[in-house]
Design a protein around this motif. Structure first.
Motif, PDB file in Angstrom:
ATOM      1  N   ASP A  21       0.842  -1.212   0.000  1.00  9.45           N
ATOM      2  CA  ASP A  21       0.000   0.000   0.000  1.00  9.45           C
ATOM      3  C   ASP A  21       0.874   1.257   0.000  1.00  9.45           C
ATOM      4  N   ALA A  22       1.943   1.231   0.818  1.00  7.75           N
ATOM      5  CA  ALA A  22       2.813   2.415   0.911  1.00  7.75           C
ATOM      6  C   ALA A  22       3.474   2.674  -0.444  1.00  7.75           C
ATOM      7  N   GLU A  23       3.926   1.617  -1.115  1.00  6.92           N
ATOM      8  CA  GLU A  23       4.591   1.787  -2.422  1.00  6.92           C
ATOM      9  C   GLU A  23       3.604   2.294  -3.474  1.00  6.92           C
ATOM     10  N   VAL A  24       2.393   1.754  -3.440  1.00 10.82           N
ATOM     11  CA  VAL A  24       1.391   2.177  -4.427  1.00 10.82           C
ATOM     12  C   VAL A  24       1.064   3.669  -4.204  1.00 10.82           C
ATOM     13  N   ALA A  25       0.948   4.076  -2.951  1.00 10.39           N
ATOM     14  CA  ALA A  25       0.647   5.487  -2.655  1.00 10.39           C
ATOM     15  C   ALA A  25       1.791   6.388  -3.126  1.00 10.39           C
ATOM     16  N   ARG A  26       3.034   5.943  -2.896  1.00  6.04           N
ATOM     17  CA  ARG A  26       4.188   6.735  -3.370  1.00  6.04           C
ATOM     18  C   ARG A  26       4.180   6.838  -4.896  1.00  6.04           C
ATOM     19  N   GLY A  27       3.846   5.726  -5.559  1.00  2.00           N
ATOM     20  CA  GLY A  27       3.850   5.687  -7.023  1.00  2.00           C
ATOM     21  C   GLY A  27       2.816   6.635  -7.618  1.00  2.00           C
ATOM     22  N   ALA A  28       1.671   6.749  -6.940  1.00  2.00           N
ATOM     23  CA  ALA A  28       0.583   7.581  -7.475  1.00  2.00           C
ATOM     24  C   ALA A  28       1.064   9.009  -7.710  1.00  2.00           C
ATOM     25  N   ARG A  29       2.060   9.427  -6.920  1.00  2.00           N
ATOM     26  CA  ARG A  29       2.561  10.806  -7.062  1.00  2.00           C
ATOM     27  C   ARG A  29       3.234  11.029  -8.412  1.00  2.00           C
ATOM     28  N   ARG A  30       3.789   9.964  -9.028  1.00  4.25           N
ATOM     29  CA  ARG A  30       4.375  10.180 -10.366  1.00  4.25           C
ATOM     30  C   ARG A  30       3.542   9.491 -11.446  1.00  4.25           C
ATOM     31  N   GLY A  31       2.323   9.109 -11.092  1.00  6.11           N
ATOM     32  CA  GLY A  31       1.439   8.455 -12.059  1.00  6.11           C
ATOM     33  C   GLY A  31       1.888   7.044 -12.377  1.00  6.11           C
ATOM     34  N   ALA A  32       2.609   6.411 -11.443  1.00  9.14           N
ATOM     35  CA  ALA A  32       3.155   5.067 -11.658  1.00  9.14           C
ATOM     36  C   ALA A  32       2.386   4.052 -10.804  1.00  9.14           C
ATOM     37  N   PRO A  33       2.438   2.774 -11.208  1.00 14.34           N
ATOM     38  CA  PRO A  33       1.727   1.767 -10.404  1.00 14.34           C
ATOM     39  C   PRO A  33       2.278   1.630  -8.991  1.00 14.34           C
ATOM     40  N   ARG A  34       3.573   1.873  -8.820  1.00 14.40           N
ATOM     41  CA  ARG A  34       4.183   1.894  -7.487  1.00 14.40           C
ATOM     42  C   ARG A  34       5.542   2.579  -7.574  1.00 14.40           C
ATOM     43  N   ASP A  35       6.010   3.033  -6.426  1.00  9.79           N
ATOM     44  CA  ASP A  35       7.378   3.539  -6.307  1.00  9.79           C
ATOM     45  C   ASP A  35       8.001   2.673  -5.220  1.00  9.79           C
ATOM     46  N   LYS A  36       8.911   1.792  -5.651  1.00 11.37           N
ATOM     47  CA  LYS A  36       9.409   0.773  -4.728  1.00 11.37           C
ATOM     48  C   LYS A  36      10.274   1.353  -3.609  1.00 11.37           C
ATOM     49  N   ILE A  37      10.124   0.766  -2.446  1.00 10.81           N
ATOM     50  CA  ILE A  37      11.060   1.036  -1.354  1.00 10.81           C
ATOM     51  C   ILE A  37      12.201   0.052  -1.577  1.00 10.81           C
ATOM     52  N   VAL A  38      13.434   0.569  -1.651  1.00  9.82           N
ATOM     53  CA  VAL A  38      14.512  -0.282  -2.156  1.00  9.82           C
ATOM     54  C   VAL A  38      15.496  -0.703  -1.064  1.00  9.82           C
ATOM     55  N   ASP A  39      15.206  -0.299   0.160  1.00 11.94           N
ATOM     56  CA  ASP A  39      16.153  -0.525   1.233  1.00 11.94           C
ATOM     57  C   ASP A  39      15.419  -1.318   2.332  1.00 11.94           C
ATOM     58  N   VAL A  40      16.006  -2.423   2.744  1.00 10.53           N
ATOM     59  CA  VAL A  40      15.337  -3.286   3.732  1.00 10.53           C
ATOM     60  C   VAL A  40      15.086  -2.513   5.038  1.00 10.53           C
ATOM     61  N   GLU A  41      16.064  -1.722   5.463  1.00  9.41           N
ATOM     62  CA  GLU A  41      15.881  -0.949   6.710  1.00  9.41           C
ATOM     63  C   GLU A  41      14.695   0.004   6.577  1.00  9.41           C
ATOM     64  N   ALA A  42      14.567   0.627   5.399  1.00  6.78           N
ATOM     65  CA  ALA A  42      13.447   1.558   5.187  1.00  6.78           C
ATOM     66  C   ALA A  42      12.117   0.798   5.182  1.00  6.78           C
ATOM     67  N   MET A  43      12.130  -0.410   4.637  1.00  3.46           N
ATOM     68  CA  MET A  43      10.897  -1.219   4.655  1.00  3.46           C
ATOM     69  C   MET A  43      10.504  -1.517   6.103  1.00  3.46           C
ATOM     70  N   LEU A  44      11.505  -1.921   6.903  1.00  2.00           N
ATOM     71  CA  LEU A  44      11.207  -2.272   8.303  1.00  2.00           C
ATOM     72  C   LEU A  44      10.762  -1.030   9.074  1.00  2.00           C
TER      73      LEU A  44
END
Ligand SMILES: Cc1cc2nc3c(=O)[nH]c(=O)nc-3n(C[C@H](O)[C@H](O)[C@H](O)COP(=O)(O)OP(=O)(O)OC[C@H]3O[C@@H](n4cnc5c(N)ncnc54)[C@H](O)[C@@H]3O)c2cc1C
Ligand SMILES: NC(=O)c1ccc[n+]([C@@H]2O[C@H](COP(=O)([O-])OP(=O)(O)OC[C@H]3O[C@@H](n4cnc5c(N)ncnc54)[C@H](OP(=O)(O)O)[C@@H]3O)[C@@H](O)[C@H]2O)c1
Length: 449
Positions: free
Chosen positions: A420-443
């Motif tokens: 959900d967090a990635e999809v919400a981030r992606g919506a800002r650039r009109g993308a299906p998602r904006d991936k979180i790429v760092d395990v620490e950031a995911m946690l």
């Protein structure tokens, strides 16, 4: 029966589904993945401009919703848990760990700056945490992609897409930024054998003729020796597409994608700063092997291709995992028909199985794992029926063990929050998602850090 599946790519999920839907066995599945995110190469391999293929994740989410399925992400076999732990806590183990290592060209210069294996480049643009910090320098005008498979096509296409084509995809934000400033104007896809032996799928090849600001270039003489009809429908479709590319004039001002055949790199040359400056190529001819297939043999005739970056896309291999039998020759988990075996004696190791690329090597599409994983599940059920019942520690004991070791497993509902967090981030650039790429950031998003 309680089963541990290690790896949450297509092969692991199809095995889980085949186990959980059986009417003749009550199975609990714990699926582990070293990443907090599921789906393996569906997330970390499939190209960002191929969103439709990624919708298979919905099928896997359906499996994850089954009541006796549990996801334990952020847990790596060989680092956080051992094979001995799994043997204690589960009746059967399925390795579905894929092929995460790259194959090497084995030529001088490999490994210098801007010689980047496809594993790294693909992982980088797809936001795989292992490769988020890869140094991808696209300040050079010409790039060589070595290999004639679909991964080579993916890598070339991503290099040549416009920012407008990429920003509406789930490409990693760091990659989009570098690609926006890319100086790459020409890409060379280099096949060691001829057009008839290329491993591209026709659909992937055809797509190279439909890029917004790049055109394929094929010299007519590359196709001169090809048969009018080869007897293989896919090859014939590829040849038809290549002939159409050869016949059309590239648009003025576009980036160019050159498809070349029957050449092998023999040396990567460096500039004064130690980065790629060129590729020495040897012309090949085809020679029949005893089994009738055709091998590339060097003719001794060489040329220098001036490129500033080399991307070998020549296949993947399974990583070695402590305690898991490894077939050094095939670079897969040692197995016979999906049953894990000792690599030397070939004796079956009871209750341990392997599916997907870890079983068969790096060939095949996502959908092909459905049948193959179900076949292995057939062995598991047949073998399990002959076993004396064995009492196991409680189902949550494995989670307690992991917590004692300081490991924080990520559940499927945790993943849904990340999703959900990635999809919400992606919506800002009109993308299906904006991936979180760092395990620490995911946690951190999950409140575990
Ligand atoms: C670049 C690329 C693009 C592709 N594009 C397509 C496409 O468009 N269409 C298509 O049909 N096929 C495509 N494929 C092929 C497809 O991705 C594979 O057939 C499929 O993903 C293999 O499934 P798998 O489950 O065996 O491995 P994977 O998908 O690689 O899954 C393996 C999983 O195991 C986990 N793992 C590994 N080691 C450990 C460990 N020690 N402990 C815990 N977990 C571990 C990994 O994190 C990963 O999640 C592509 C392949 C590549 C490389
Ligand atoms: N969109 C999609 O559907 C998609 C996208 C990506 C990947 N995939 C699938 O994923 C699998 C893996 O793809 P892949 O591209 O990594 O592998 P692949 O299809 O096996 O292609 C590997 C290529 O590398 C070449 N090669 C191997 N060693 C070489 C060397 N030393 N020097 C020069 N060339 C060499 C091979 O040539 P030879 O034939 O001469 O060995 C072949 O052309 C495939 O099944 C593929 O279809 C699918």
């Amino acid at each position: 029966m309680r089963v541990a599946i290690i790896g949450s790519g297509p092969a692991g999920f199809y095995a889980a589904e085949a186990l959980l839907k059986r009417a003749d066995a009550l199975v609990e599945v714990d699926m582990f993945d070293r990443l907090p995110t599921p789906y393996g190469l569906v997330r970390g391999g499939v190209a960002p401009d191929h969103q439709k293929i990624k919708t298979v994740a919905r099928v896997f989410a359906g499996t994850a919703a089954r009541p006796t399925f549990r996801f334990l992400g952020n847990v790596q076999l060989g680092r956080d848990i051992t094979v001995a732990d799994l043997r204690r806590h589960y009746h059967q183990i399925v390795y579905a760990t894929g092929n995460e290592a790259d194959r090497r060209l084995g030529i001088p210069g490999e490994g210098i700056a801007r010689c980047t294996p496809a594993t790294v480049f693909v992982g980088w643009y797809n936001g795989h945490p292992d490769y988020r910090k890869a140094q991808i320098d696209l300040s050079v005008p010409r790039v060589a992609v070595v290999g004639n498979g679909n991964v080579a096509v993916d890598a070339a296409r991503i290099l040549l897409r416009t920012p407008a084509e990429l920003e509406r995809t789930d490409i990693a934000a760091h990659a989009l930024e570098v690609l926006r400033n890319s100086q790459v104007r020409e890409v060379f896809i280099l096949g060691r054998r001829g057009p008839e032996q290329a491993a591209f799928s026709p659909a992937e090849l055809k797509e190279l003729g439909a890029m917004a600001a790049a055109d394929p270039v094929v010299a007519a003489e590359e196709l001169a020796q090809c048969a009018a009809s080869t007897g293989d429908a896919e090859t014939d479709r590829n040849l038809k597409i290549l002939r159409a590319f050869a016949a059309r004039a590239p648009r003025a001002g576009t980036k160019k994608l050159h498809l070349r055949f029957l050449v092998s790199p023999t040396e990567i040359l460096a500039d004064a700063k130690g980065g790629v400056a060129g590729l020495r190529l040897e012309q090949n001819r085809l020679e029949a092997r005893p089994d009738g297939t055709l091998a590339a043999r060097g003719t001794g005739e060489t040329e220098l291709l001036e490129v500033g970056m080399v991307l070998p896309a020549i296949g993947y291999a399974a990583e070695r995992i402590a305690g898991v039998p490894y077939d050094e020759k095939a670079r897969i988990i040692a197995n016979q028909d999906g049953r894990v075996v000792d690599p030397v004696s070939r004796a079956v190791i009871a209750n341990e199985y392997v599916v997907g690329w870890a079983r068969s090597g790096p060939q095949g599409l996502i959908g092909e794992h459905k049948r193959a994983s179900a076949d292995v599940v057939g062995h598991m059920i047949a073998d399990g029926a002959g076993l004396a019942p064995r009492a196991l520690p409680g189902r949550d004991a494995i989670v307690s063990l992991l917590r004692e070791r300081g490991v924080q497993p990520v559940s499927f509902s945790d993943w849904k929050r990340l999703d959900d967090a990635e999809v919400a981030r992606g919506a800002r650039r009109g993308a299906p998602r904006d991936k979180i790429v760092d395990v620490e950031a995911m946690l951190a998003v999950l409140g575990q850090r």
